[in-house]
Motif scaffolding. Structure first.
Motif, mmCIF file in Angstrom:
data_model
loop_
_atom_site.group_PDB
_atom_site.id
_atom_site.type_symbol
_atom_site.label_atom_id
_atom_site.label_comp_id
_atom_site.label_asym_id
_atom_site.label_seq_id
_atom_site.Cartn_x
_atom_site.Cartn_y
_atom_site.Cartn_z
ATOM 1 N N MET A 1 0.831 -1.207 0.000
ATOM 2 C CA MET A 1 0.000 0.000 0.000
ATOM 3 C C MET A 1 0.865 1.256 0.000
ATOM 4 O O MET A 1 0.559 2.244 -0.655
ATOM 5 N N LYS A 2 1.952 1.200 0.749
ATOM 6 C CA LYS A 2 2.822 2.361 0.810
ATOM 7 C C LYS A 2 3.427 2.665 -0.564
ATOM 8 O O LYS A 2 3.498 3.818 -0.983
ATOM 9 N N ALA A 3 3.873 1.608 -1.254
ATOM 10 C CA ALA A 3 4.450 1.796 -2.583
ATOM 11 C C ALA A 3 3.409 2.351 -3.552
ATOM 12 O O ALA A 3 3.703 3.233 -4.369
ATOM 13 N N ARG A 8 1.115 6.912 -6.660
ATOM 14 C CA ARG A 8 0.024 7.834 -6.991
ATOM 15 C C ARG A 8 0.451 9.287 -6.759
ATOM 16 O O ARG A 8 0.139 10.172 -7.565
ATOM 17 N N ILE A 9 1.162 9.548 -5.677
ATOM 18 C CA ILE A 9 1.610 10.915 -5.385
ATOM 19 C C ILE A 9 2.578 11.397 -6.462
ATOM 20 O O ILE A 9 2.474 12.529 -6.967
ATOM 21 N N ALA A 10 3.531 10.540 -6.821
ATOM 22 C CA ALA A 10 4.502 10.912 -7.856
ATOM 23 C C ALA A 10 3.818 11.163 -9.189
ATOM 24 O O ALA A 10 4.128 12.131 -9.901
ATOM 25 N N THR A 11 2.880 10.299 -9.526
ATOM 26 C CA THR A 11 2.139 10.476 -10.783
ATOM 27 C C THR A 11 1.342 11.773 -10.769
ATOM 28 O O THR A 11 1.302 12.511 -11.761
#
Length: 295
Positions: A1-3, A8-11
């Motif tokens: 989940m962390k990955a 998602r944040i990076a995208t």
């Protein structure tokens, strides 16, 4: 989940940055076009510029821009084509070839004003060509060669080695393999590179201020003898291009409608560059489909 969360944040950050760039570009283009398009008319595109009274156009400057562009491509394309073929197909992988590629990269990163000063000192002063179309065309050749050479080399290098091996296995010489097999496949990318470089040359101003000149003497379109001083084809006459005209109006323009002329000329320049870019994509895709027999 962390990955997944980090992904998602990076995208999201990447999409946000891309959106900012697109919005800035749309704002700049929209601002120029909204201010300039209302001032564009057939009279504006064909009538000569005026220095002290209102109602001038950009006819001579537009002709000079296209004329300089054609001369620059006529000079730079054969040189860039030969250099691109050599670097892609014949050059051995050694320090000399690496030095040539580094030199091309350095030339492509030179500011255009430096190229203009070099052209002024060498062609205008040393070779005594004066402020002329030929001085501007040669200076723009130095400006255009790195981009065009790299574009041609990349287009040729992108052809699969299988095509080269097939040509050589059929008994073709190295040169015939390049001209009959590799070059036709790379042609869409080469045409795209030519048109994109043409758009870059068309909008250049700094290099031409010091070589082609800032004056726009009257052109006699009824006299096409290239040896006459006022002939449109005379390569030894000074020629103010559209980009230089815009710069000149915004720095020392004293005509009553300077703002309107500047806005209209800027819109024409932006539209021309956009057309060059769209044309490059259209022609490149069309040639690619034709060569690969795609629909």
């Amino acid at each position: 989940m962390k990955a997944k969360t980090i992904d998602r944040i990076a995208t999201g950050i990447i999409y946000a940055l891309v959106s900012v760039v697109v919005l800035i570009l749309l704002f700049l283009l929209g601002f120029i076009l909204i201010k300039g398009v209302p001032h564009i008319s057939w009279k504006f595109l064909t009538s000569p510029a005026q220095a002290f009274i209102a109602g001038g156009g950009i006819g001579d400057q537009l002709f000079n821009s296209f004329y300089l562009l054609i001369l620059t491509l006529l000079i730079s394309f054969p040189i860039a084509l030969g250099a691109g073929i050599y670097l892609s197909e014949y050059a051995p992988k050694n320090w000399v070839t690496n030095l040539v590629r580094i030199t091309i990269e350095v030339l492509s990163s030179l500011p255009s004003v430096v190229v203009g000063l070099f052209g002024f000192l060498l062609f205008v002063v040393q070779f005594k060509l004066g402020f002329s179309i030929i001085s501007g065309a040669i200076a723009l050749t130095f400006f255009n060669l790195p981009l065009l050479t790299r574009s041609i080399e990349n287009s040729l290098s992108a052809v699969p080695d299988l095509q080269r091996e097939a040509g050589l296995s059929l008994g073709l010489s190295k040169w015939k393999t390049v001209t009959r097999v590799i070059f036709p496949i790379a042609l869409p990318g080469i045409i795209t590179g030519i048109i994109l470089s043409a758009g870059r040359v068309f909008g250049e101003a700094a290099a031409l201020i010091f070589t082609a000149g800032q004056s726009a003497p009257a052109i006699n379109y009824a006299d096409w003898n290239p040896f006459n001083g006022t002939s449109p084809l005379n390569i030894f006459r000074p020629a103010e291009t559209l980009a230089v005209h815009i710069w000149k109006i915004n720095t020392e323009g004293i005509m009553p409608d300077a703002n309107q002329v500047s806005a209209g000329a800027s819109a024409v320049l932006v539209i021309a560059v956009l057309v060059f870019n769209l044309l490059a994509r259209f022609i490149g895709a069309r040639l690619y489909r034709k060569i690969t027999a795609g629909k």
